[in-house]
Design a protein around this motif. Structure first.
Motif, PDB file in Angstrom:
ATOM      1  N   SER A 108       9.604   5.717   6.695  1.00 55.39           N
ATOM      2  CA  SER A 108       8.470   4.855   6.342  1.00 55.39           C
ATOM      3  C   SER A 108       8.275   4.875   4.827  1.00 55.39           C
ATOM      4  O   SER A 108       8.275   5.932   4.209  1.00 55.39           O
ATOM      5  N   LEU A 109       8.125   3.703   4.251  1.00 48.12           N
ATOM      6  CA  LEU A 109       8.084   3.544   2.801  1.00 48.12           C
ATOM      7  C   LEU A 109       6.884   2.705   2.386  1.00 48.12           C
ATOM      8  O   LEU A 109       6.612   1.661   2.983  1.00 48.12           O
ATOM      9  N   PHE A 121      15.054  -2.586   1.601  1.00 50.48           N
ATOM     10  CA  PHE A 121      14.811  -1.348   2.345  1.00 50.48           C
ATOM     11  C   PHE A 121      14.704  -1.612   3.851  1.00 50.48           C
ATOM     12  O   PHE A 121      15.132  -0.781   4.652  1.00 50.48           O
ATOM     13  N   GLN A 122      14.166  -2.747   4.237  1.00 46.84           N
ATOM     14  CA  GLN A 122      14.097  -3.077   5.660  1.00 46.84           C
ATOM     15  C   GLN A 122      15.499  -3.220   6.252  1.00 46.84           C
ATOM     16  O   GLN A 122      15.749  -2.787   7.381  1.00 46.84           O
ATOM     17  N   ARG A 123      16.429  -3.802   5.493  1.00 40.17           N
ATOM     18  CA  ARG A 123      17.821  -3.913   5.957  1.00 40.17           C
ATOM     19  C   ARG A 123      18.444  -2.536   6.158  1.00 40.17           C
ATOM     20  O   ARG A 123      19.378  -2.387   6.939  1.00 40.17           O
ATOM     21  N   ARG A 124      17.917  -1.528   5.473  1.00 45.87           N
ATOM     22  CA  ARG A 124      18.430  -0.159   5.606  1.00 45.87           C
ATOM     23  C   ARG A 124      17.680   0.633   6.680  1.00 45.87           C
ATOM     24  O   ARG A 124      17.878   1.832   6.822  1.00 45.87           O
ATOM     25  N   GLY A 125      16.782  -0.033   7.390  1.00 47.10           N
ATOM     26  CA  GLY A 125      16.117   0.611   8.506  1.00 47.10           C
ATOM     27  C   GLY A 125      14.776   1.260   8.190  1.00 47.10           C
ATOM     28  O   GLY A 125      14.241   2.000   9.012  1.00 47.10           O
ATOM     29  N   TYR A 126      14.201   0.968   7.037  1.00 47.47           N
ATOM     30  CA  TYR A 126      12.898   1.518   6.679  1.00 47.47           C
ATOM     31  C   TYR A 126      11.775   0.635   7.221  1.00 47.47           C
ATOM     32  O   TYR A 126      11.905  -0.587   7.255  1.00 47.47           O
ATOM     33  N   ALA A 127      10.680   1.262   7.615  1.00 48.39           N
ATOM     34  CA  ALA A 127       9.439   0.548   7.902  1.00 48.39           C
ATOM     35  C   ALA A 127       8.709   0.472   6.564  1.00 48.39           C
ATOM     36  O   ALA A 127       8.350   1.503   5.998  1.00 48.39           O
ATOM     37  N   GLU A 184       1.009   6.538   7.824  1.00 44.43           N
ATOM     38  CA  GLU A 184       1.552   7.653   7.048  1.00 44.43           C
ATOM     39  C   GLU A 184       2.936   7.257   6.539  1.00 44.43           C
ATOM     40  O   GLU A 184       3.709   6.634   7.265  1.00 44.43           O
ATOM     41  N   HIS A 185       3.228   7.606   5.307  1.00 49.76           N
ATOM     42  CA  HIS A 185       4.506   7.256   4.698  1.00 49.76           C
ATOM     43  C   HIS A 185       5.235   8.514   4.245  1.00 49.76           C
ATOM     44  O   HIS A 185       4.610   9.429   3.722  1.00 49.76           O
TER      45      HIS A 185
END
Length: 177
Positions: free
Chosen positions: A6-7, A24-30, A48-49
């Motif tokens: 989570s970012l 970052f979403q393409r790398r799987g981050y929320a 929470e991040h």
């Protein structure tokens, strides 16, 4: 509890924040984007991040305040500060306030993600033999004053005893983008 990827992006440049978010979403981050200091408490309350990317110079206020707020909220959060106005003074302050790393723009997603993973210093960084120049000392003093005045250019110029336009020109000449 925070998701493992989570970012939170604290950035007032909407186009840059959008590009960073997509990458970052393409790398799987929320990913959640926060446009400034005033929206940060709400963003922290929603989710929470584990990670945060903070622009040093926000439209209203300093990214250093955001770093402090994030670190106070969660001392384990990995915070990377991005800036187009890199200086030793702001780098030291960012680290003291809880940032994990400090990167000069342009920095890409690979650079930022690598910075999240760095937790120790590098003893192999080469030392320079070049002495500090007068221009570098001036640049450092300007940035020290900018930090003290919370990036208010008019106030920094007053404290430095120079005209606001002169300071603005100096900042544009040395800008790292």
């Amino acid at each position: 509890m925070a998701s493992a990827r989570s970012l939170l992006i604290v950035e007032d440049d909407a186009a840059f924040a959008r590009a960073l978010r997509r990458s970052f979403q393409r790398r799987g981050y929320a990913v959640e984007v926060c446009e400034g200091l005033e929206a940060l408490p709400d963003a922290l309350a929603r989710m929470e991040h584990r990670y945060a990317v903070v622009d040093l110079k926000l439209g209203v206020g300093s990214g250093l305040k955001a770093v402090k707020m994030l670190h106070d909220h969660d001392p384990e959060m990995r915070i990377v500060v991005l800036t187009g106005f890199a200086s030793i003074v702001t780098a030291v302050e960012a680290i003291k306030l809880g940032a994990s790393h400090y990167l000069a723009k342009p920095a890409n997603t690979d650079d930022i993600e690598a910075a999240f993973g760095r937790s120790d210093g590098d003893t192999e960084v080469p030392l320079t033999k070049r002495q500090t120049s007068l221009k570098t000392l001036e640049w450092e003093r300007i940035h020290e004053t900018l930090v003290e005045s919370e990036f208010n250019i008019s106030e920094a110029a007053r404290r430095l005893g120079m005209h606001r336009r002169t300071l603005a020109r100096k900042l544009e000449k040395r800008r790292v983008t």
